[in-house]
Design an enzyme around this catalytic site. Structure first.
Site, PDB file in Angstrom:
ATOM      1  N   LYS A  44      -6.602  18.440  -1.665  1.00 15.80           N
ATOM      2  CA  LYS A  44      -7.511  17.745  -2.587  1.00 15.80           C
ATOM      3  C   LYS A  44      -7.072  17.939  -4.041  1.00 15.80           C
ATOM      4  O   LYS A  44      -7.789  17.588  -4.972  1.00 15.80           O
ATOM      5  CB  LYS A  44      -8.941  18.322  -2.448  1.00 15.80           C
ATOM      6  CG  LYS A  44      -9.593  18.036  -1.127  1.00 15.80           C
ATOM      7  CD  LYS A  44     -11.056  18.476  -1.132  1.00 15.80           C
ATOM      8  CE  LYS A  44     -11.193  19.968  -0.898  1.00 15.80           C
ATOM      9  NZ  LYS A  44     -12.599  20.425  -0.867  1.00 15.80           N
ATOM     10  N   LYS A  46      -6.801  20.900  -5.460  1.00 17.38           N
ATOM     11  CA  LYS A  46      -7.563  22.022  -6.034  1.00 17.38           C
ATOM     12  C   LYS A  46      -6.821  23.328  -5.766  1.00 17.38           C
ATOM     13  O   LYS A  46      -6.441  23.582  -4.614  1.00 17.38           O
ATOM     14  CB  LYS A  46      -8.915  22.123  -5.320  1.00 17.38           C
ATOM     15  CG  LYS A  46     -10.104  21.721  -6.137  1.00 17.38           C
ATOM     16  CD  LYS A  46     -11.394  22.045  -5.400  1.00 17.38           C
ATOM     17  CE  LYS A  46     -12.614  21.712  -6.208  1.00 17.38           C
ATOM     18  NZ  LYS A  46     -13.850  22.102  -5.545  1.00 17.38           N
TER      19      LYS A  46
END
Ligand code: CTP
Length: 152
Positions: A44, A46
């Site tokens: 993602k 992240k």
């Protein structure tokens, strides 16, 4: 027995996380929390400061949390709802509408986020701290420790 399920990254755990988890726990009898794995986070875009193992341990140590499971994909939620017989799927309201497709499996709730705090903000604030200032603080603390040791 009413089971609640939720998911999140929970890096640098903060009061917004605790408020959400406590509110969800108060909606039923058992709270299951999916903590995102490091690989899932990377997919993602992240990057976490704490590893999955550390984040999962911290979340699992909270009084309001009963079961911690790894979240390694978007698609696992339907299966998790079945496996844990979840009655309610809950998230903060930054996710409004995003999980409505799970509605046939259980009730979906989006609770208001705690204002003004997020892991992204905390990371931004930490990045602003001057490394020289950190060294000064550390030196000061070492001095205090020396005084405490001398008094022992
Ligand atoms: N949450 C909340 N209030 C906040 C921050 C988070 O209620 N102030 C909720 C989110 O909506 C989510 C859960 O806590 O349901 C887990 O949040 P997480 O995925 O860790 O995200 P954030 O803390 O918002 O971190 P980031 O800034 O990295 O998105």
């Amino acid at each position: 027995m009413r089971i609640i399920i939720t998911y999140g990254t929970f890096d640098l755990i903060h009061i917004g996380h605790l408020n959400l988890l406590e509110r969800l726990a108060n909606m039923g009898d058992k709270l299951v929390v999916g903590v995102s794995t490091d690989d899932f986070n990377l997919s993602k875009g992240k990057q976490c400061l704490y590893s999955f193992e550390e984040r999962a341990r911290i979340v699992g140590a909270l009084q309001c949390v009963d079961i911690v499971i790894p979240e390694s994909s978007w698609e696992q939620k339907e299966q998790d709802i079945q496996t844990y017989h979840a009655d309610i799927f809950g998230m903060g309201d930054d996710w409004v509408g995003k999980f409505d497709h799970l509605a046939p499996a259980c009730k979906i709730v989006y609770l208001p986020r705690t204002p003004t705090i997020s892991t992204t903000e905390l990371k931004r604030s930490l990045a602003k701290i001057d490394p020289v200032a950190i060294q000064k603080i550390k030196k000061g603390l070492d001095g205090v420790l020396d005084i405490v040791k001398a008094l022992e």
